[in-house]
Scaffold this motif. Sequence first.
Motif, PDB file in Angstrom:
ATOM      1  N   VAL A 172       4.015  18.099  42.304  1.00 29.27           N
ATOM      2  CA  VAL A 172       4.085  17.037  40.848  1.00 29.27           C
ATOM      3  C   VAL A 172       5.814  16.848  40.835  1.00 29.27           C
ATOM      4  O   VAL A 172       6.261  15.841  40.451  1.00 29.27           O
ATOM      5  N   GLU A 173       6.525  17.904  40.776  1.00 25.11           N
ATOM      6  CA  GLU A 173       7.972  17.927  40.760  1.00 25.11           C
ATOM      7  C   GLU A 173       8.593  16.739  41.834  1.00 25.11           C
ATOM      8  O   GLU A 173       9.448  15.969  41.328  1.00 25.11           O
ATOM      9  N   ASN A 174       8.212  17.081  42.924  1.00 22.43           N
ATOM     10  CA  ASN A 174       8.823  16.165  43.999  1.00 22.43           C
ATOM     11  C   ASN A 174       8.389  14.638  43.806  1.00 22.43           C
ATOM     12  O   ASN A 174       9.044  13.833  43.870  1.00 22.43           O
ATOM     13  N   LEU A 175       7.074  14.467  43.554  1.00 20.63           N
ATOM     14  CA  LEU A 175       6.817  13.030  43.098  1.00 20.63           C
ATOM     15  C   LEU A 175       7.293  12.452  41.979  1.00 20.63           C
ATOM     16  O   LEU A 175       7.862  11.357  42.088  1.00 20.63           O
ATOM     17  N   ILE A 176       7.743  13.033  40.865  1.00 24.41           N
ATOM     18  CA  ILE A 176       8.398  12.799  39.877  1.00 24.41           C
ATOM     19  C   ILE A 176       9.899  12.484  40.311  1.00 24.41           C
ATOM     20  O   ILE A 176      10.402  11.475  39.884  1.00 24.41           O
ATOM     21  N   LYS A 177      10.531  13.311  40.961  1.00 21.63           N
ATOM     22  CA  LYS A 177      11.850  13.163  41.421  1.00 21.63           C
ATOM     23  C   LYS A 177      12.083  11.787  42.103  1.00 21.63           C
ATOM     24  O   LYS A 177      13.049  11.130  42.080  1.00 21.63           O
ATOM     25  N   ARG A 178      10.875  11.673  43.074  1.00 17.00           N
ATOM     26  CA  ARG A 178      11.083  10.590  43.977  1.00 17.00           C
ATOM     27  C   ARG A 178      10.970   9.276  43.246  1.00 17.00           C
ATOM     28  O   ARG A 178      11.506   8.351  43.256  1.00 17.00           O
ATOM     29  N   ILE A 179       9.900   9.200  42.184  1.00 15.62           N
ATOM     30  CA  ILE A 179       9.757   8.044  41.387  1.00 15.62           C
ATOM     31  C   ILE A 179      11.118   7.873  40.372  1.00 15.62           C
ATOM     32  O   ILE A 179      11.468   6.662  40.367  1.00 15.62           O
ATOM     33  N   TRP A 180      11.727   9.050  39.919  1.00 14.06           N
ATOM     34  CA  TRP A 180      12.848   8.857  39.165  1.00 14.06           C
ATOM     35  C   TRP A 180      13.892   8.155  39.982  1.00 14.06           C
ATOM     36  O   TRP A 180      14.745   7.389  39.299  1.00 14.06           O
ATOM     37  N   GLU A 181      14.156   8.546  41.150  1.00 12.41           N
ATOM     38  CA  GLU A 181      15.240   8.098  42.192  1.00 12.41           C
ATOM     39  C   GLU A 181      15.164   6.509  42.169  1.00 12.41           C
ATOM     40  O   GLU A 181      15.905   5.735  41.997  1.00 12.41           O
TER      41      GLU A 181
END
Length: 181
Positions: A172-181
Amino acid sequence: SSLAKDFPGISLVVKETMSWDVVAELSSKNIDLGFSYNLPDDDRIHAQPLGEIDLAIVASEAWRERVGGADLKELASFPWVWTSDHCPMSKILSGLFDEIGEEPVKAVVVDQESAILRLVADEVGLGIMPALKVDNVAGGDGIFSVMHLERKLILYLLSLERRADDPMIVTVENLIKRIWE
């Protein structure tokens, strides 16, 4: 999505929580991850900065002629829809007004963006909000951006340090970081 494929049994619940409540929510296991504008001083918490949030001073569309082009010193004379002292937006505004030796009139103190939006639109006072939110609702909700501030908030993604390697948390952290970028 990667989340649904990697964790078919997971269910996401998104709820609005004040930044200062996120650590307590994590500690009591009410949430697994949380967004916060505050960087907690707590060894139990794993914090990852996601990015900076631009801030804007907002006013009712009805006040456009009165406040358009005003500087911060002039804006101090208007009533304000303020946030509580532990809110990082309050700290930023207080710091700005302290620097110019002004004490704005706090007409009302609220902590939810939706309430700030409504009260500003209803001409209770000026307010501060994330600039992106203002850009998304301006006009239709009867508010406009008076000025963007040079100071920014940092948005953090928080989780419990002891769960930092939990596959669900990492995904979930990796998905959020990807979306945030």
